[in-house]
Design a protein around this motif. Structure first.
Motif, PDB file in Angstrom:
ATOM      1  N   ILE A  46      15.762  79.941   9.880  1.00 37.96           N
ATOM      2  CA  ILE A  46      15.142  78.933   9.014  1.00 37.96           C
ATOM      3  C   ILE A  46      15.290  79.330   7.550  1.00 37.96           C
ATOM      4  CG2 ILE A  46      12.936  77.906   8.352  1.00 37.96           C
ATOM      5  CD1 ILE A  46      12.183  77.923  11.298  1.00 37.96           C
ATOM      6  N   GLU A  47      15.201  80.630   7.252  1.00 35.61           N
ATOM      7  CA  GLU A  47      15.387  81.082   5.865  1.00 35.61           C
ATOM      8  C   GLU A  47      16.816  80.849   5.392  1.00 35.61           C
ATOM      9  OE1 GLU A  47      14.236  85.144   6.028  1.00 35.61           O
ATOM     10  OE2 GLU A  47      12.095  84.707   5.855  1.00 35.61           O
ATOM     11  N   LEU A  48      17.796  81.002   6.307  1.00 31.62           N
ATOM     12  CA  LEU A  48      19.195  80.827   5.923  1.00 31.62           C
ATOM     13  C   LEU A  48      19.603  79.361   5.838  1.00 31.62           C
ATOM     14  CD1 LEU A  48      20.974  83.628   7.970  1.00 31.62           C
ATOM     15  CD2 LEU A  48      20.423  83.609   5.539  1.00 31.62           C
ATOM     16  N   HIS A  49      18.929  78.484   6.583  1.00 35.53           N
ATOM     17  CA  HIS A  49      19.291  77.067   6.626  1.00 35.53           C
ATOM     18  C   HIS A  49      18.083  76.196   6.294  1.00 35.53           C
ATOM     19  CE1 HIS A  49      22.043  79.188   9.392  1.00 35.53           C
ATOM     20  NE2 HIS A  49      22.957  78.392   8.848  1.00 35.53           N
ATOM     21  N   PRO A  50      17.585  76.247   5.075  1.00 35.96           N
ATOM     22  CA  PRO A  50      16.392  75.453   4.748  1.00 35.96           C
ATOM     23  C   PRO A  50      16.663  73.948   4.731  1.00 35.96           C
ATOM     24  CG  PRO A  50      17.235  76.517   2.791  1.00 35.96           C
ATOM     25  CD  PRO A  50      18.038  77.040   3.941  1.00 35.96           C
ATOM     26  N   ASP A  51      17.925  73.545   4.570  1.00 33.06           N
ATOM     27  CA  ASP A  51      18.230  72.105   4.552  1.00 33.06           C
ATOM     28  C   ASP A  51      18.044  71.467   5.919  1.00 33.06           C
ATOM     29  OD1 ASP A  51      18.864  72.455   1.926  1.00 33.06           O
ATOM     30  OD2 ASP A  51      21.031  72.636   2.289  1.00 33.06           O
ATOM     31  N   ASP A  52      18.207  72.256   6.969  1.00 30.28           N
ATOM     32  CA  ASP A  52      18.046  71.729   8.332  1.00 30.28           C
ATOM     33  C   ASP A  52      16.579  71.543   8.711  1.00 30.28           C
ATOM     34  OD1 ASP A  52      20.766  71.753   8.577  1.00 30.28           O
ATOM     35  OD2 ASP A  52      20.840  73.655   9.672  1.00 30.28           O
ATOM     36  N   PHE A  53      15.679  72.143   7.952  1.00 33.05           N
ATOM     37  CA  PHE A  53      14.256  72.096   8.275  1.00 33.05           C
ATOM     38  C   PHE A  53      13.466  71.624   7.062  1.00 33.05           C
ATOM     39  CE2 PHE A  53      16.289  75.369  10.779  1.00 33.05           C
ATOM     40  CZ  PHE A  53      15.907  75.017  12.065  1.00 33.05           C
ATOM     41  N   PRO A  54      13.477  70.323   6.798  1.00 37.58           N
ATOM     42  CA  PRO A  54      12.751  69.827   5.619  1.00 37.58           C
ATOM     43  C   PRO A  54      11.237  69.907   5.844  1.00 37.58           C
ATOM     44  CG  PRO A  54      13.585  67.997   6.899  1.00 37.58           C
ATOM     45  CD  PRO A  54      14.129  69.252   7.534  1.00 37.58           C
ATOM     46  N   VAL A  55      10.519  70.012   4.746  1.00 41.75           N
ATOM     47  CA  VAL A  55       9.064  70.026   4.798  1.00 41.75           C
ATOM     48  C   VAL A  55       8.600  68.615   5.104  1.00 41.75           C
ATOM     49  CG1 VAL A  55       6.983  70.480   3.484  1.00 41.75           C
ATOM     50  CG2 VAL A  55       8.988  71.941   3.181  1.00 41.75           C
ATOM     51  N   LYS A  56       7.773  68.472   6.132  1.00 44.22           N
ATOM     52  CA  LYS A  56       7.306  67.147   6.556  1.00 44.22           C
ATOM     53  C   LYS A  56       5.802  67.043   6.395  1.00 44.22           C
ATOM     54  CE  LYS A  56      10.907  66.502  10.000  1.00 44.22           C
ATOM     55  NZ  LYS A  56      11.205  66.210  11.395  1.00 44.22           N
ATOM     56  N   GLU A  57       5.344  65.797   6.312  1.00 44.16           N
ATOM     57  CA  GLU A  57       3.915  65.552   6.272  1.00 44.16           C
ATOM     58  C   GLU A  57       3.398  65.399   7.688  1.00 44.16           C
ATOM     59  OE1 GLU A  57       1.722  62.745   3.935  1.00 44.16           O
ATOM     60  OE2 GLU A  57       3.229  62.920   2.359  1.00 44.16           O
ATOM     61  N   ARG A  58       2.221  65.925   7.906  1.00 46.55           N
ATOM     62  CA  ARG A  58       1.608  65.790   9.229  1.00 46.55           C
ATOM     63  C   ARG A  58       1.176  64.349   9.451  1.00 46.55           C
ATOM     64  NH1 ARG A  58      -0.708  70.366  12.220  1.00 46.55           N
ATOM     65  NH2 ARG A  58      -0.021  72.227  11.132  1.00 46.55           N
ATOM     66  N   LYS A  59       1.279  63.917  10.704  1.00 47.63           N
ATOM     67  CA  LYS A  59       0.824  62.582  11.067  1.00 47.63           C
ATOM     68  C   LYS A  59      -0.224  62.706  12.160  1.00 47.63           C
ATOM     69  CE  LYS A  59       5.215  60.321  10.116  1.00 47.63           C
ATOM     70  NZ  LYS A  59       6.296  59.505  10.676  1.00 47.63           N
ATOM     71  N   THR A  60      -1.139  61.777  12.168  1.00 49.51           N
ATOM     72  CA  THR A  60      -2.131  61.748  13.232  1.00 49.51           C
ATOM     73  C   THR A  60      -1.595  60.900  14.378  1.00 49.51           C
ATOM     74  OG1 THR A  60      -3.200  59.807  12.300  1.00 49.51           O
ATOM     75  CG2 THR A  60      -4.005  61.968  11.558  1.00 49.51           C
ATOM     76  N   TYR A  61      -2.236  60.965  15.514  1.00 54.27           N
ATOM     77  CA  TYR A  61      -1.825  60.150  16.649  1.00 54.27           C
ATOM     78  C   TYR A  61      -1.910  58.659  16.319  1.00 54.27           C
ATOM     79  CZ  TYR A  61      -1.544  64.017  19.932  1.00 54.27           C
ATOM     80  OH  TYR A  61      -1.178  65.152  20.580  1.00 54.27           O
ATOM     81  N   GLY A  62      -2.885  58.303  15.528  1.00 54.52           N
ATOM     82  CA  GLY A  62      -3.026  56.894  15.154  1.00 54.52           C
ATOM     83  C   GLY A  62      -1.849  56.373  14.347  1.00 54.52           C
ATOM     84  N   GLN A  63      -1.198  57.238  13.596  1.00 57.04           N
ATOM     85  CA  GLN A  63      -0.035  56.829  12.818  1.00 57.04           C
ATOM     86  C   GLN A  63       1.233  56.783  13.657  1.00 57.04           C
ATOM     87  OE1 GLN A  63      -0.203  59.945   9.962  1.00 57.04           O
ATOM     88  NE2 GLN A  63      -1.457  58.779   8.500  1.00 57.04           N
ATOM     89  N   VAL A  64       1.283  57.567  14.728  1.00 54.90           N
ATOM     90  CA  VAL A  64       2.491  57.662  15.542  1.00 54.90           C
ATOM     91  C   VAL A  64       2.497  56.637  16.675  1.00 54.90           C
ATOM     92  CG1 VAL A  64       3.818  59.170  17.076  1.00 54.90           C
ATOM     93  CG2 VAL A  64       2.780  60.101  15.007  1.00 54.90           C
ATOM     94  N   LEU A  65       1.378  56.488  17.367  1.00 55.62           N
ATOM     95  CA  LEU A  65       1.316  55.605  18.537  1.00 55.62           C
ATOM     96  C   LEU A  65       1.153  54.145  18.114  1.00 55.62           C
ATOM     97  CD1 LEU A  65      -1.030  57.703  20.827  1.00 55.62           C
ATOM     98  CD2 LEU A  65       1.457  57.589  20.885  1.00 55.62           C
ATOM     99  N   GLU A  66       1.759  53.272  18.866  1.00 52.60           N
ATOM    100  CA  GLU A  66       1.593  51.844  18.608  1.00 52.60           C
ATOM    101  C   GLU A  66       0.283  51.380  19.226  1.00 52.60           C
ATOM    102  OE1 GLU A  66       4.928  49.763  20.183  1.00 52.60           O
ATOM    103  OE2 GLU A  66       6.385  51.012  19.120  1.00 52.60           O
TER     104      GLU A  66
END
Length: 116
Positions: free
Chosen positions: A90-110
């Protein structure tokens, strides 16, 4: 209330999880009991009283304890090495692992409406 998740932080963070009482002794204890069970099974297979030759039960139990401790240490070494390799990747390839925002189940599930 969404927080930002850094992938490198997930691997290096130990969290606030407390080890249980049986956690560090579970594998040696289970292997020790298996060793005593093997001695009982051997006696049963040779049609002897299951607890005859108690020194065999003690020896198999101690061998099981040692084997359980050894396997527990090897597992810990393997997991530490795996985490170090992942962290390094992950240290060598930071582009492959972008920083993401956490989501709650309410935001993910329909939203779900039952059809009756």
């Amino acid at each position: 209330m969404s927080a930002v998740v850094d992938p490198l932080e997930l691997l290096s963070q130990k969290g606030n999880r407390q080890p249980t009482f049986l956690g560090p002794i579970w594998n040696p204890l289970a292997c020790g009991v298996a060793g005593v069970g093997a001695a009982i099974f051997i006696n049963w297979g040779f049609r002897r009283p299951v607890f005859s030759g108690i020194q065999k039960h003690i020896a198999f139990g101690l061998i099981g304890l040692g084997a359980g401790y050894y396997f527990d240490q090897k597992r810990s070494e393997y997991l530490a090495k795996r985490d170090a390799v992942l962290r390094h990747y992950i240290e060598l390839h930071p582009d492959d692992f972008p920083v993401k925002e956490r989501k709650t189940y309410g935001q993910v599930l329909e939203s779900w409406v039952p059809v009756r």
